[in-house]
Write an enzyme that holds these catalytic residues in place. Structure first.
Site, PDB file in Angstrom:
ATOM      1  CG  ASN A   1      -1.659   1.246   1.566  1.00 20.70           C
ATOM      2  OD1 ASN A   1      -1.833   2.084   0.543  1.00 20.70           O
ATOM      3  ND2 ASN A   1      -2.120   1.334   2.591  1.00 20.70           N
TER       4      ASN A   1
ATOM      5  CE  LYS B   1      -0.193   3.286   4.692  1.00 24.56           C
ATOM      6  NZ  LYS B   1       0.035   3.636   6.114  1.00 24.56           N
TER       7      LYS B   1
ATOM      8  CG  HIS C   1      -5.624   1.885   5.250  1.00 27.13           C
ATOM      9  ND1 HIS C   1      -5.239   2.962   6.062  1.00 27.13           N
ATOM     10  CD2 HIS C   1      -4.798   1.130   5.116  1.00 27.13           C
ATOM     11  CE1 HIS C   1      -4.070   2.612   6.402  1.00 27.13           C
ATOM     12  NE2 HIS C   1      -3.529   1.547   5.828  1.00 27.13           N
TER      13      HIS C   1
ATOM     14  CD  GLU D   1      -2.450   5.710   6.610  1.00 28.19           C
ATOM     15  OE1 GLU D   1      -2.671   5.625   5.380  1.00 28.19           O
ATOM     16  OE2 GLU D   1      -1.805   5.040   7.175  1.00 28.19           O
TER      17      GLU D   1
ATOM     18  CD  GLU E   1      -3.188  -2.467   7.460  1.00 25.83           C
ATOM     19  OE1 GLU E   1      -2.352  -2.759   7.109  1.00 25.83           O
ATOM     20  OE2 GLU E   1      -4.081  -1.476   7.150  1.00 25.83           O
TER      21      GLU E   1
ATOM     22  N   GLY F   1       2.620   2.287  10.767  1.00 25.19           N
ATOM     23  CA  GLY F   1       3.441   3.416  10.584  1.00 25.19           C
ATOM     24  C   GLY F   1       4.307   3.864  11.899  1.00 25.19           C
TER      25      GLY F   1
ATOM     26  CB  SER G   1       5.407  -1.349  11.865  1.00 25.01           C
ATOM     27  OG  SER G   1       4.983  -0.251  12.168  1.00 25.01           O
TER      28      SER G   1
HETATM   29  P1  PGA Z   1       3.060   0.512   7.759  1.00 29.60           P
HETATM   30  O1  PGA Z   1       1.501   0.694   7.096  1.00 29.60           O
HETATM   31  O2  PGA Z   1       3.409  -0.982   7.077  1.00 29.60           O
HETATM   32  O3  PGA Z   1       3.521   1.767   7.094  1.00 29.60           O
HETATM   33  O4  PGA Z   1       2.764   0.461   9.062  1.00 29.60           O
HETATM   34  C1  PGA Z   1       0.504  -0.585   6.946  1.00 29.60           C
HETATM   35  C2  PGA Z   1      -0.597   0.045   6.211  1.00 29.60           C
HETATM   36  O5  PGA Z   1      -1.190   1.049   6.581  1.00 29.60           O
HETATM   37  O6  PGA Z   1      -1.418  -0.753   5.561  1.00 29.60           O
END
Ligand code: PGA
Length: 259
Positions: A11, A13, A100, A102, A172, A178, A217
């Site tokens: 992903n 983003k 997601h 976010e 997640e 992140g 992460s």
């Molecule tokens: P990250 O993001 O691996 O940077 O923690 C995962 C995600 O948001 O799908």
């Protein structure tokens, strides 16, 4: 479209416009060719405006699919700035992320929105990855199972039995996205087992072996352990999917895992 486990998804983003997407794939695809086994699927989620560049770079190569990070639930009309599932499909997407964290936390997406989006994605003939997960507060107050259950139950009644195999779930935990904090493989296995039991409770046959992804992460040094955890059938990778060499090394782990 055939998706075989493990499913390793990147992903991106809000990163990698069309030119960077082309450069990424020029570097990544030869690396992937060296590590990808006969099974396992890699899905890339570039910004939607980079989908045509990604489609052109991938060409007829098998084992790499494209997805869209978000869609609106209407197919077309006066919705300035939105992208719909049929338009994303036209641009090369085979799969869509829905819900997601976010989207939920920065863009106020509710369970009602995710329900509408899942319906739109499946109606357009795409597959969906529904993201679920609890915040740190919710985990610490013992609500993690209830939150994930609520996010799933908002969507599952919408799904027909013949659509179940196009619905993937990604667990997640919000506190791991992140942040550099990863769920332990034990935490992941425990929640994945819970998700599996909810899926099988509703659709006993078709959902018993659908890959459930872990995200938050994921890095080359923790990916193997997470993939080896019970019921973890794939990974949704954010930051570590932006670099071709780093992401290829995670895909290599997916290709050797026994699952
Ligand atoms: P990250 O993001 O691996 O940077 O923690 C995962 C995600 O948001 O799908």
């Amino acid at each position: 479209m055939t998706i075989s486990a493990p499913l390793i998804a990147g992903n991106w983003k809000l990163n990698h416009g069309p030119a960077e997407t082309t450069a990424f794939l020029r570097d990544f695809l030869p690396r992937l060719a060296q590590v990808q086994a006969e099974r396992g699927t890699v899905v890339l989620f570039p910004p939607s405006i980079s989908l045509p560049a990604a489609r052109e770079a991938i060409g007829a190569r098998e084992g790499v699919l494209l997805g869209v990070q978000n869609v609106y639930w209407e197919s077309s009309g006066a919705f300035t700035g939105e992208v719909s599932a049929p338009i994303a499909r036209d641009a090369g997407a085979k799969i869509a992320l829905v819900g997601h964290s976010e989207r939920r936390h920065l863009f106020d997406e509710t369970d009602a929105h995710t329900r509408l989006k899942i319906r739109a994605v499946l109606d357009a003939g795409l597959s969906a990855i529904l993201c679920v997960g609890e915040t740190l507060d919710q985990r610490e107050s013992g609500e993690a199972h209830a939150v994930v259950e609520r996010q799933l139950e908002a969507v599952l009644p919408e799904i027909r039995e013949d659509e179940v195999r196009r619905l993937y779930i990604a667990y997640e935990p919000v506190w791991a996205i992140g942040t550099g904090r990863t769920a332990s493989s034990g935490d992941a296995a425990e929640m994945h087992g819970h998700i599996r039991s909810l899926l099988v409770g509703r659709f006993p046959g078709p959902s018993s072996d659908l890959p459930i992804l872990y995200g938050g992460s994921v890095k080359p040094d923790n990916a193997a352990e997470l993939l080896a955890a019970s019921e973890v059938g794939g990974l949704l990778v954010g930051g570590a999917s932006l670099d071709p060499s780093t992401f290829a090394s995670i895909c290599a782990l997916g290709a050797v895992v026994d699952g």
